[in-house]
Design a protein around this motif. Structure first.
Motif, mmCIF file in Angstrom:
data_model
loop_
_atom_site.group_PDB
_atom_site.id
_atom_site.type_symbol
_atom_site.label_atom_id
_atom_site.label_comp_id
_atom_site.label_asym_id
_atom_site.label_seq_id
_atom_site.Cartn_x
_atom_site.Cartn_y
_atom_site.Cartn_z
ATOM 1 N N GLN A 71 0.820 -1.198 0.000
ATOM 2 C CA GLN A 71 0.000 0.000 0.000
ATOM 3 C C GLN A 71 0.855 1.248 0.000
ATOM 4 O OE1 GLN A 71 -2.956 -0.041 3.031
ATOM 5 N NE2 GLN A 71 -3.601 2.067 2.708
ATOM 6 N N HIS A 72 0.741 2.045 -1.080
ATOM 7 C CA HIS A 72 1.403 3.352 -1.175
ATOM 8 C C HIS A 72 2.889 3.277 -0.847
ATOM 9 C CE1 HIS A 72 -2.638 4.805 -1.582
ATOM 10 N NE2 HIS A 72 -2.949 4.541 -0.324
ATOM 11 N N GLY A 73 3.583 2.288 -1.418
ATOM 12 C CA GLY A 73 5.020 2.205 -1.238
ATOM 13 C C GLY A 73 5.470 1.620 0.087
ATOM 14 N N GLU A 74 4.528 1.170 0.904
ATOM 15 C CA GLU A 74 4.903 0.583 2.180
ATOM 16 C C GLU A 74 5.404 -0.839 1.982
ATOM 17 O OE1 GLU A 74 1.531 0.917 4.718
ATOM 18 O OE2 GLU A 74 1.506 3.122 4.694
ATOM 19 N N GLU A 75 5.720 -1.518 3.084
ATOM 20 C CA GLU A 75 6.206 -2.881 2.997
ATOM 21 C C GLU A 75 5.106 -3.813 2.502
ATOM 22 O OE1 GLU A 75 9.337 -3.960 3.565
ATOM 23 O OE2 GLU A 75 9.864 -1.834 3.792
ATOM 24 N N TRP A 76 5.514 -4.901 1.856
ATOM 25 C CA TRP A 76 4.564 -5.904 1.408
ATOM 26 C C TRP A 76 3.862 -6.542 2.595
ATOM 27 C CZ3 TRP A 76 3.060 -6.737 -3.493
ATOM 28 C CH2 TRP A 76 3.856 -6.232 -4.523
ATOM 29 N N GLU A 77 2.565 -6.765 2.456
ATOM 30 C CA GLU A 77 1.766 -7.377 3.509
ATOM 31 C C GLU A 77 1.156 -8.681 3.004
ATOM 32 O OE1 GLU A 77 -2.258 -6.468 6.195
ATOM 33 O OE2 GLU A 77 -1.489 -4.964 4.776
ATOM 34 N N ALA A 78 1.376 -9.754 3.763
ATOM 35 C CA ALA A 78 0.809 -11.053 3.394
ATOM 36 C C ALA A 78 -0.665 -11.095 3.785
ATOM 37 C CB ALA A 78 1.565 -12.178 4.084
ATOM 38 N N ILE A 79 -1.516 -11.510 2.830
ATOM 39 C CA ILE A 79 -2.963 -11.574 3.057
ATOM 40 C C ILE A 79 -3.439 -13.017 2.906
ATOM 41 C CG2 ILE A 79 -5.245 -10.826 2.252
ATOM 42 C CD1 ILE A 79 -3.692 -8.554 3.446
ATOM 43 N N THR A 80 -4.224 -13.468 3.857
ATOM 44 C CA THR A 80 -4.934 -14.736 3.725
ATOM 45 C C THR A 80 -6.419 -14.414 3.795
ATOM 46 O OG1 THR A 80 -3.170 -16.062 4.728
ATOM 47 C CG2 THR A 80 -5.383 -17.003 4.739
ATOM 48 N N LEU A 81 -7.110 -14.594 2.683
ATOM 49 C CA LEU A 81 -8.521 -14.231 2.587
ATOM 50 C C LEU A 81 -9.365 -15.491 2.432
ATOM 51 C CD1 LEU A 81 -10.721 -12.018 2.266
ATOM 52 C CD2 LEU A 81 -10.305 -12.138 -0.205
ATOM 53 N N GLU A 82 -10.220 -15.745 3.400
ATOM 54 C CA GLU A 82 -11.115 -16.893 3.331
ATOM 55 C C GLU A 82 -12.460 -16.442 2.764
ATOM 56 O OE1 GLU A 82 -11.337 -18.611 7.218
ATOM 57 O OE2 GLU A 82 -9.390 -19.612 7.013
ATOM 58 N N VAL A 83 -12.816 -16.998 1.627
ATOM 59 C CA VAL A 83 -14.065 -16.643 0.945
ATOM 60 C C VAL A 83 -15.023 -17.833 1.044
ATOM 61 C CG1 VAL A 83 -15.118 -15.859 -1.203
ATOM 62 C CG2 VAL A 83 -12.742 -15.218 -0.658
#
Length: 202
Positions: A71-83
């Motif tokens: 987000q906006h040049g910040e550090e990468w963020e790991a996402i786990t999305l349960e759908v």
């Protein structure tokens, strides 16, 4: 990238469905990947180069996506999305699978989820529009299908409908329903052709 429902509006206009990455449950089903215990990767390509990859797994009635965002040049963020996965009974037997949107307060059934922010959500939560001028072929078919669905079904969720709308003659409904299924098949063929051309693969 932003949160649920945040689209790409820096240009002063809402993005369209043809401009963002998508995960389509129909494509997954047609590839024979829609079963509990399945794990793999989905990727997108642009001009022969990979433009994005997400991992996915299916356990029971939950479809999980694993990916990273920045987000906006910040550090990468790991996402786990349960759908959540949900089903409805088809007119001639069997079941039809849908994603259940995780957008805030949504819960809408949908066959496609889009990445326009931090998460993958339905078209409405993502704030996406169908292209109406010089429109993408996929969207042209979807718009035509939606018009018929809203006309012949008592309830239509943007993907599927039930039951026959009151006041419509049975023969009129059957003609409309046949055209509805024809458009659905056209969309599937166009999508599969597009996916193959773009190198969309496991």
């Amino acid at each position: 990238m932003g949160g649920y429902g945040s689209g790409r509006r820096g240009s002063g206009r809402a993005a369209t469905t043809s401009e963002v990455k998508r995960v389509d449950i129909r494509y997954i089903r047609k590839q024979g990947w829609l079963y509990s215990g399945r794990k793999g990767f989905l990727s997108w390509q642009c001009r022969g180069e990979t433009s994005g990859t997400v991992g996915y797994s299916i356990s029971g009635d939950v479809f999980t996506l694993d990916y990273s965002v920045r987000q906006h040049g910040e550090e990468w963020e790991a996402i786990t999305l349960e759908v959540p996965l949900t089903t409805t009974s088809c007119r001639y037997g069997g079941q039809r699978y849908y994603f259940q949107c995780r957008g805030l307060g949504c819960g809408r059934r949908c066959e496609v989820i889009y990445s326009t922010g931090k998460y993958f959500v339905c078209r409405k939560c993502a704030g996406l529009l169908y292209t109406t001028q010089k429109s993408d072929r996929l969207d042209q078919i979807r718009i035509a299908k939606d018009k018929i669905g809203e006309r012949i079904f008592e309830e239509y969720d943007g993907e599927w409908g039930w039951p026959k709308k009151k006041g419509i003659h049975q023969k009129t409904f059957e003609r409309g329903y046949a055209r509805f299924l024809e458009l659905e098949e056209q969309w599937s063929r166009e999508f599969m052709s597009r996916a193959k051309a773009l190198g969309m693969k496991l």
